[in-house]
Design an enzyme around this catalytic site. Structure first.
Site, PDB file in Angstrom:
ATOM      1  CB  SER A   6      -0.874   0.086   1.290  1.00 31.63           C
ATOM      2  OG  SER A   6      -1.623   1.381   1.122  1.00 31.63           O
ATOM      3  CE  LYS A   7       3.702   1.983  -4.391  1.00 32.40           C
ATOM      4  NZ  LYS A   7       4.808   1.128  -3.792  1.00 32.40           N
ATOM      5  CE  LYS A  43     -11.890  -0.441  -1.535  1.00 31.12           C
ATOM      6  NZ  LYS A  43     -11.592   0.318  -2.922  1.00 31.12           N
ATOM      7  N   GLY A  71     -17.179  -5.497  -9.058  1.00 32.57           N
ATOM      8  CA  GLY A  71     -16.650  -5.862  -7.674  1.00 32.57           C
ATOM      9  C   GLY A  71     -16.831  -4.400  -6.863  1.00 32.57           C
ATOM     10  N   GLY A  72     -16.097  -4.305  -5.735  1.00 31.20           N
ATOM     11  CA  GLY A  72     -16.092  -3.241  -4.906  1.00 31.20           C
ATOM     12  C   GLY A  72     -15.706  -1.945  -5.501  1.00 31.20           C
ATOM     13  CB  THR A 104     -20.414 -13.345 -11.473  1.00 28.46           C
ATOM     14  OG1 THR A 104     -19.048 -13.863 -11.329  1.00 28.46           O
ATOM     15  CG2 THR A 104     -21.431 -13.904 -10.782  1.00 28.46           C
ATOM     16  CE  LYS A 122     -19.476  -9.565  -7.598  1.00 31.15           C
ATOM     17  NZ  LYS A 122     -18.104 -10.116  -7.400  1.00 31.15           N
ATOM     18  N   GLY A 149      -4.308   3.371 -12.623  1.00 29.22           N
ATOM     19  CA  GLY A 149      -4.909   3.944 -11.471  1.00 29.22           C
ATOM     20  C   GLY A 149      -4.196   4.733 -10.561  1.00 29.22           C
TER      21      GLY A 149
HETATM   22  P1  NAP Z   1     -13.100  -7.066  -6.063  1.00 30.77           P
HETATM   23  O1  NAP Z   1     -14.112  -6.523  -5.299  1.00 30.77           O
HETATM   24  O2  NAP Z   1     -12.496  -8.235  -5.452  1.00 30.77           O
HETATM   25  O3  NAP Z   1     -13.744  -7.312  -7.633  1.00 30.77           O
HETATM   26  C1  NAP Z   1     -12.798  -8.051  -8.580  1.00 30.77           C
HETATM   27  C2  NAP Z   1     -13.319  -7.932  -9.813  1.00 30.77           C
HETATM   28  O4  NAP Z   1     -12.677  -8.497 -10.919  1.00 30.77           O
HETATM   29  C3  NAP Z   1     -14.977  -8.592 -10.113  1.00 30.77           C
HETATM   30  O5  NAP Z   1     -15.690  -7.746 -11.164  1.00 30.77           O
HETATM   31  C4  NAP Z   1     -14.461  -9.852 -10.508  1.00 30.77           C
HETATM   32  O6  NAP Z   1     -15.323 -10.633 -11.411  1.00 30.77           O
HETATM   33  C5  NAP Z   1     -13.190  -9.578 -11.581  1.00 30.77           C
HETATM   34  N1  NAP Z   1     -12.244 -10.731 -11.810  1.00 30.77           N
HETATM   35  C6  NAP Z   1     -11.700 -11.440 -10.764  1.00 30.77           C
HETATM   36  N2  NAP Z   1     -10.836 -12.425 -11.385  1.00 30.77           N
HETATM   37  C7  NAP Z   1     -11.437 -12.657 -12.620  1.00 30.77           C
HETATM   38  C8  NAP Z   1     -11.164 -13.451 -13.554  1.00 30.77           C
HETATM   39  N3  NAP Z   1     -10.167 -14.518 -13.404  1.00 30.77           N
HETATM   40  N4  NAP Z   1     -11.827 -13.356 -14.845  1.00 30.77           N
HETATM   41  C9  NAP Z   1     -12.744 -12.319 -14.848  1.00 30.77           C
HETATM   42  N5  NAP Z   1     -13.040 -11.439 -13.945  1.00 30.77           N
HETATM   43  C10 NAP Z   1     -12.621 -11.432 -12.861  1.00 30.77           C
HETATM   44  O7  NAP Z   1     -12.019  -5.943  -6.122  1.00 30.77           O
HETATM   45  P2  NAP Z   1     -12.161  -4.379  -6.088  1.00 30.77           P
HETATM   46  O8  NAP Z   1     -12.211  -3.823  -4.962  1.00 30.77           O
HETATM   47  O9  NAP Z   1     -13.254  -3.969  -7.072  1.00 30.77           O
HETATM   48  O10 NAP Z   1     -11.051  -4.083  -6.942  1.00 30.77           O
HETATM   49  C11 NAP Z   1     -10.734  -4.164  -8.371  1.00 30.77           C
HETATM   50  C12 NAP Z   1      -9.311  -3.434  -8.800  1.00 30.77           C
HETATM   51  O11 NAP Z   1      -9.575  -2.154  -8.527  1.00 30.77           O
HETATM   52  C13 NAP Z   1      -8.045  -3.973  -8.250  1.00 30.77           C
HETATM   53  O12 NAP Z   1      -7.071  -4.191  -9.089  1.00 30.77           O
HETATM   54  C14 NAP Z   1      -7.869  -2.834  -7.403  1.00 30.77           C
HETATM   55  O13 NAP Z   1      -6.404  -2.785  -6.861  1.00 30.77           O
HETATM   56  C15 NAP Z   1      -8.100  -1.676  -8.140  1.00 30.77           C
HETATM   57  N6  NAP Z   1      -8.475  -0.497  -7.243  1.00 30.77           N
HETATM   58  C16 NAP Z   1      -7.734   0.541  -7.473  1.00 30.77           C
HETATM   59  C17 NAP Z   1      -8.134   1.853  -6.789  1.00 30.77           C
HETATM   60  C18 NAP Z   1      -7.334   3.080  -7.003  1.00 30.77           C
HETATM   61  O14 NAP Z   1      -7.287   4.097  -6.224  1.00 30.77           O
HETATM   62  N7  NAP Z   1      -6.429   3.015  -8.164  1.00 30.77           N
HETATM   63  C19 NAP Z   1      -9.168   1.844  -5.910  1.00 30.77           C
HETATM   64  C20 NAP Z   1      -9.973   0.722  -5.607  1.00 30.77           C
HETATM   65  C21 NAP Z   1      -9.592  -0.586  -6.278  1.00 30.77           C
HETATM   66  P3  NAP Z   1     -16.584 -11.508 -10.434  1.00 30.77           P
HETATM   67  O15 NAP Z   1     -17.625 -10.440  -9.942  1.00 30.77           O
HETATM   68  O16 NAP Z   1     -17.114 -12.548 -11.742  1.00 30.77           O
HETATM   69  O17 NAP Z   1     -16.120 -12.167  -9.521  1.00 30.77           O
END
Ligand code: NAP
Length: 274
Positions: A17-18, A68, A131-132, A155, A158, A240
């Protein structure tokens, strides 16, 4: 002398984490210090951690993957943006209560519009993932009045739940891998696929010469999605990191009052990880 306020960022994984660097950097802009630490907390463990943090006199907590939704459910009060997303990335302790907020959406919109000059009004946007992170950004993005929002997720259920959450009429759900026949203006990759070196199932027809591609993930190297988008001829493809700093700036404002400047922090962070 003022007591140094204490903060944490929690999640799993968390070592990368940064946030401690970013928040210390922001505090130094206003001439004060903070005690900001990382703590590895897994799903189901947050309630215990929050009780301990409250006893320790912690002021605020940032929450990241996968906590989250749990963070939102444990709060006593919530902002409208956390309420719409049913997810929180920022918690404040005050008067024995926990207040939940969500600054992810504002973070991505600010990075796109103010830092990158990509204004969302009237645009056709493809959101990939439900996702989140997608929960946090769908509301703020749809409030910018885009022409059409497409949403696709592995999915399908979702995607449906997310659209119900926002009850927005201009969101069209696509099945996973269903190609768009025409290029869109903006693609937001909200999946975590880049973290495992993989690409989402998007057809290259979604990318034209004017298309901007934005990966919420970031890292030391170009993410697979950014690399693919450049290879497909996107006008701009970016990770991002800017969103990370902008969502942190809004969390800082929620905790401390003033809004820090972000451009220098984004630049320093970009240099430090490349
Ligand atoms: P999360 O709640 O775990 O959601 C993951 C998402 O990725 C879901 O839509 C999931 O689909 C999909 N996914 C995961 N594995 C997959 C696969 N093998 N094939 C297809 N889809 C897949 O995670 P999150 O919190 O939303 O975070 C998502 C990304 O955003 C991460 O990389 C995180 O580091 C980034 N992020 C960045 C910031 C920033 O400030 N830059 C802030 C928040 C998040 P399913 O629903 O089908 O499982």
């Amino acid at each position: 002398m003022n007591k140094i306020k204490k903060f944490y960022v929690v999640g799993n994984p968390i070592d990368h984490s940064k946030s401690p660097y970013i928040h210390r950097e922001f505090a130094s802009q206003f001439g004060f210090s903070i005690d900001y630490r990382t703590e590895k907390v897994s799903k189901g463990e947050l309630a215990n951690f929050l009780s301990k943090a409250q006893e320790e006199g912690v002021t605020g907590i940032n929450v990241t993957v996968p906590l989250k939704e749990e963070a939102f459910s444990l709060a006593d009060e919530s902002s409208n943006r956390a309420l719409s997303a049913q997810a929180a990335n920022t918690l404040c302790f005050s008067g024995g209560k926990i207040f939940a907020d969500n600054t992810d959406g504002l973070g991505v919109v600010t990075d796109l519009e103010q830092n990158l000059g990509c204004f969302l009004k009237g645009k056709t946007i493809l959101i990939v993932g439900a996702g989140g992170a997608a929960r946090g950004i769908l509301g703020p993005v749809s409030q910018r009045d885009p022409r059409t929002l497409f949403l696709t997720n592995r999915t399908l259920e979702k995607s449906k739940r997310l659209v119900e959450l926002y009850r927005s009429k201009n969101i069209e759900i696509l099945s996973w891998g269903n190609g768009l026949l025409q290029p869109v203006d903006l693609i937001l990759n909200c999946t975590s696929l880049s973290l495992s070196g993989k690409l989402p199932a998007i057809d290259k027809t979604a990318i034209g010469r004017e298309t901007i591609c934005y990966d919420l993930a970031y890292g030391r190297h170009q993410t697979p999605f950014v690399k693919w988008a450049i290879d497909m001829g996107a006008a701009l493809a970016i990770d991002g990191l800017g969103m990370l700093v902008e969502q942190a700036a809004e969390a800082f404002r929620v905790w401390h009052g003033p809004l820090p400047s972000t451009s220098g922090t984004i630049e320093k962070l970009r240099k430090s990880i490349s």
